[in-house]
Write a protein that holds these residues in place. Structure first.
Motif, PDB file in Angstrom:
ATOM      1  N   VAL A  34     -14.599  20.539  16.243  1.00 57.51           N
ATOM      2  CA  VAL A  34     -14.220  21.324  17.404  1.00 57.51           C
ATOM      3  C   VAL A  34     -13.495  22.582  16.929  1.00 57.51           C
ATOM      4  N   LEU A  35     -13.543  23.603  17.761  1.00 59.13           N
ATOM      5  CA  LEU A  35     -12.914  24.875  17.409  1.00 59.13           C
ATOM      6  C   LEU A  35     -11.656  25.060  18.232  1.00 59.13           C
ATOM      7  N   LEU A  36     -10.541  25.262  17.547  1.00 64.68           N
ATOM      8  CA  LEU A  36      -9.286  25.583  18.204  1.00 64.68           C
ATOM      9  C   LEU A  36      -8.899  27.012  17.863  1.00 64.68           C
ATOM     10  N   VAL A  37      -8.166  27.647  18.761  1.00 66.39           N
ATOM     11  CA  VAL A  37      -7.623  28.981  18.518  1.00 66.39           C
ATOM     12  C   VAL A  37      -6.124  28.914  18.762  1.00 66.39           C
ATOM     13  N   THR A  38      -5.400  29.890  18.246  1.00 66.62           N
ATOM     14  CA  THR A  38      -3.964  29.931  18.492  1.00 66.62           C
ATOM     15  C   THR A  38      -3.687  30.721  19.763  1.00 66.62           C
ATOM     16  N   SER A  39      -2.607  30.346  20.437  1.00 63.83           N
ATOM     17  CA  SER A  39      -2.162  31.136  21.585  1.00 63.83           C
ATOM     18  C   SER A  39      -1.581  32.437  21.038  1.00 63.83           C
ATOM     19  N   ARG A  40      -1.604  33.473  21.859  1.00 66.93           N
ATOM     20  CA  ARG A  40      -1.170  34.781  21.374  1.00 66.93           C
ATOM     21  C   ARG A  40       0.332  34.863  21.140  1.00 66.93           C
ATOM     22  N   LYS A 125     -12.129  18.519  12.442  1.00 65.59           N
ATOM     23  CA  LYS A 125     -12.559  17.230  12.969  1.00 65.59           C
ATOM     24  C   LYS A 125     -11.613  16.882  14.111  1.00 65.59           C
ATOM     25  N   PRO A 126     -12.078  16.174  15.131  1.00 66.51           N
ATOM     26  CA  PRO A 126     -11.219  15.880  16.285  1.00 66.51           C
ATOM     27  C   PRO A 126      -9.873  15.252  15.937  1.00 66.51           C
ATOM     28  N   GLY A 127      -9.819  14.361  14.960  1.00 69.01           N
ATOM     29  CA  GLY A 127      -8.550  13.741  14.579  1.00 69.01           C
ATOM     30  C   GLY A 127      -7.542  14.750  14.052  1.00 69.01           C
ATOM     31  N   ARG A 128      -8.009  15.686  13.247  1.00 67.30           N
ATOM     32  CA  ARG A 128      -7.114  16.721  12.725  1.00 67.30           C
ATOM     33  C   ARG A 128      -6.720  17.700  13.827  1.00 67.30           C
ATOM     34  N   ALA A 129      -7.674  18.009  14.709  1.00 67.11           N
ATOM     35  CA  ALA A 129      -7.383  18.906  15.832  1.00 67.11           C
ATOM     36  C   ALA A 129      -6.278  18.310  16.692  1.00 67.11           C
ATOM     37  N   LYS A 130      -6.356  17.001  16.920  1.00 68.29           N
ATOM     38  CA  LYS A 130      -5.350  16.317  17.739  1.00 68.29           C
ATOM     39  C   LYS A 130      -3.957  16.497  17.157  1.00 68.29           C
ATOM     40  N   SER A 131      -3.849  16.426  15.836  1.00 68.49           N
ATOM     41  CA  SER A 131      -2.534  16.530  15.207  1.00 68.49           C
ATOM     42  C   SER A 131      -1.936  17.934  15.306  1.00 68.49           C
ATOM     43  N   LEU A 132      -2.754  18.936  15.591  1.00 70.30           N
ATOM     44  CA  LEU A 132      -2.244  20.307  15.708  1.00 70.30           C
ATOM     45  C   LEU A 132      -1.887  20.697  17.137  1.00 70.30           C
ATOM     46  N   MET A 133      -2.347  19.926  18.114  1.00 62.95           N
ATOM     47  CA  MET A 133      -2.132  20.292  19.514  1.00 62.95           C
ATOM     48  C   MET A 133      -0.868  19.671  20.066  1.00 62.95           C
ATOM     49  N   ASP A 134      -0.179  20.442  20.923  1.00 61.61           N
ATOM     50  CA  ASP A 134       1.056  19.969  21.540  1.00 61.61           C
ATOM     51  C   ASP A 134       0.817  19.206  22.834  1.00 61.61           C
ATOM     52  N   ILE A 141      -8.622  14.624  25.553  1.00 65.69           N
ATOM     53  CA  ILE A 141      -9.968  15.151  25.849  1.00 65.69           C
ATOM     54  C   ILE A 141     -10.737  15.361  24.551  1.00 65.69           C
ATOM     55  N   VAL A 142     -10.074  15.933  23.555  1.00 65.46           N
ATOM     56  CA  VAL A 142     -10.720  16.185  22.260  1.00 65.46           C
ATOM     57  C   VAL A 142     -11.132  14.869  21.605  1.00 65.46           C
ATOM     58  N   MET A 143     -10.269  13.851  21.652  1.00 66.44           N
ATOM     59  CA  MET A 143     -10.601  12.571  21.028  1.00 66.44           C
ATOM     60  C   MET A 143     -11.728  11.854  21.772  1.00 66.44           C
ATOM     61  N   ARG A 144     -11.733  11.926  23.105  1.00 62.15           N
ATOM     62  CA  ARG A 144     -12.840  11.341  23.875  1.00 62.15           C
ATOM     63  C   ARG A 144     -14.142  12.066  23.575  1.00 62.15           C
ATOM     64  N   ALA A 145     -14.063  13.368  23.379  1.00 59.24           N
ATOM     65  CA  ALA A 145     -15.254  14.161  23.088  1.00 59.24           C
ATOM     66  C   ALA A 145     -15.877  13.750  21.760  1.00 59.24           C
ATOM     67  N   ASN A 146     -15.065  13.246  20.850  1.00 53.78           N
ATOM     68  CA  ASN A 146     -15.566  12.807  19.555  1.00 53.78           C
ATOM     69  C   ASN A 146     -16.619  11.718  19.716  1.00 53.78           C
ATOM     70  N   GLY A 147     -16.537  10.957  20.818  1.00 51.26           N
ATOM     71  CA  GLY A 147     -17.484   9.886  21.081  1.00 51.26           C
ATOM     72  C   GLY A 147     -18.877  10.375  21.427  1.00 51.26           C
ATOM     73  N   GLY A 148     -19.023  11.604  21.776  1.00 47.92           N
ATOM     74  CA  GLY A 148     -20.356  12.122  22.081  1.00 47.92           C
ATOM     75  C   GLY A 148     -20.330  13.335  22.970  1.00 47.92           C
ATOM     76  N   LEU A 149     -20.514  14.488  22.386  1.00 46.46           N
ATOM     77  CA  LEU A 149     -20.597  15.733  23.139  1.00 46.46           C
ATOM     78  C   LEU A 149     -22.063  16.130  23.225  1.00 46.46           C
ATOM     79  N   GLN A 150     -22.788  15.520  24.116  1.00 48.02           N
ATOM     80  CA  GLN A 150     -24.203  15.820  24.234  1.00 48.02           C
ATOM     81  C   GLN A 150     -24.628  15.940  25.697  1.00 48.02           C
ATOM     82  N   PRO A 151     -23.786  16.514  26.589  1.00 49.80           N
ATOM     83  CA  PRO A 151     -24.214  16.617  27.981  1.00 49.80           C
ATOM     84  C   PRO A 151     -25.355  17.605  28.134  1.00 49.80           C
TER      85      PRO A 151
END
Length: 191
Positions: A34-40, A125-134, A141-151
């Motif tokens: 997943v792609l994360l960006v920083t807040s300004r 990876k979603p697990g690492r992304a989770k550790s960076l988010m407050d 949502i990111v961890m649930r998405a790891n189960g399958g983002l194919q809508p």
């Protein structure tokens, strides 16, 4: 919706809504990143988000935010994959904002985009992304998405843009927050 209109809604006790994209890609072997960006301002890791746009559906507005804030273009899902809440400071008023999140399958990473000098983007990876988010709701949502983002995907948003490699932000106007975010990312990836 403009900030001024959001303030008026908040004062009237109405709910305030933003839209967000969760950009993702599949790596070899089927792993998702997943792609994360920083807040300004604060340099926190978040997903690209913003106000709904006149004349655009929520998924289209979320895709536009991803293009402006993260420099990615792709196919956006018509169905939301979740929502989360956070507190936003609007002038002298703090309001609770509900954010609706749509998946965005990234096809193209832009070399130049609107907020390139104001943000850092990171594929994780979603697990690492989770550790960076407050925000715990967003992490969920990111961890649930790891189960399958194919809508089922909506239209492709990639007209006239060429494919380029991953480009990281060079700290610009808000170098302090960007530098702190980059330092946190570097420490986490070194571990």
């Amino acid at each position: 919706m403009k900030k001024k209109k959001a303030i008026r809604f908040a004062k009237d006790g109405e709910g305030i809504v933003q839209v967000a994209a969760l950009p993702y890609r599949h790596r070899r072997g089927g792993a998702i990143e997943v792609l994360l960006v920083t807040s300004r301002r604060a340099g926190r890791f978040i997903v690209p988000k913003g106000w709904p746009m006149k004349g655009k559906t929520f998924p289209e507005a979320a895709a536009e935010e991803a293009k402006q804030e993260a420099g990615v273009v792709g196919r956006v899902g018509r169905r939301a994959i979740g929502n989360y809440r956070y507190w936003k400071r609007l002038r002298k008023l703090s309001v609770e904002v509900s954010v609706i999140v749509f998946p965005l399958k990234v096809d193209i990473e832009l070399k130049v985009w609107r907020e390139k000098r104001q943000r850092i983007r990171a594929w994780l990876k979603p697990g690492r992304a989770k550790s960076l988010m407050d925000n715990p709701e967003l992490s969920s949502i990111v961890m649930r998405a790891n189960g399958g983002l194919q809508p089922v995907m909506a239209r492709k948003h990639s007209r006239g843009v060429r494919r380029v490699g991953h480009q990281e932000l060079r700290p610009g106007r808000r170098a302090g927050a960007a530098a702190r975010a980059q330092l946190r990312l570097d420490r986490m990836l070194a571990a």
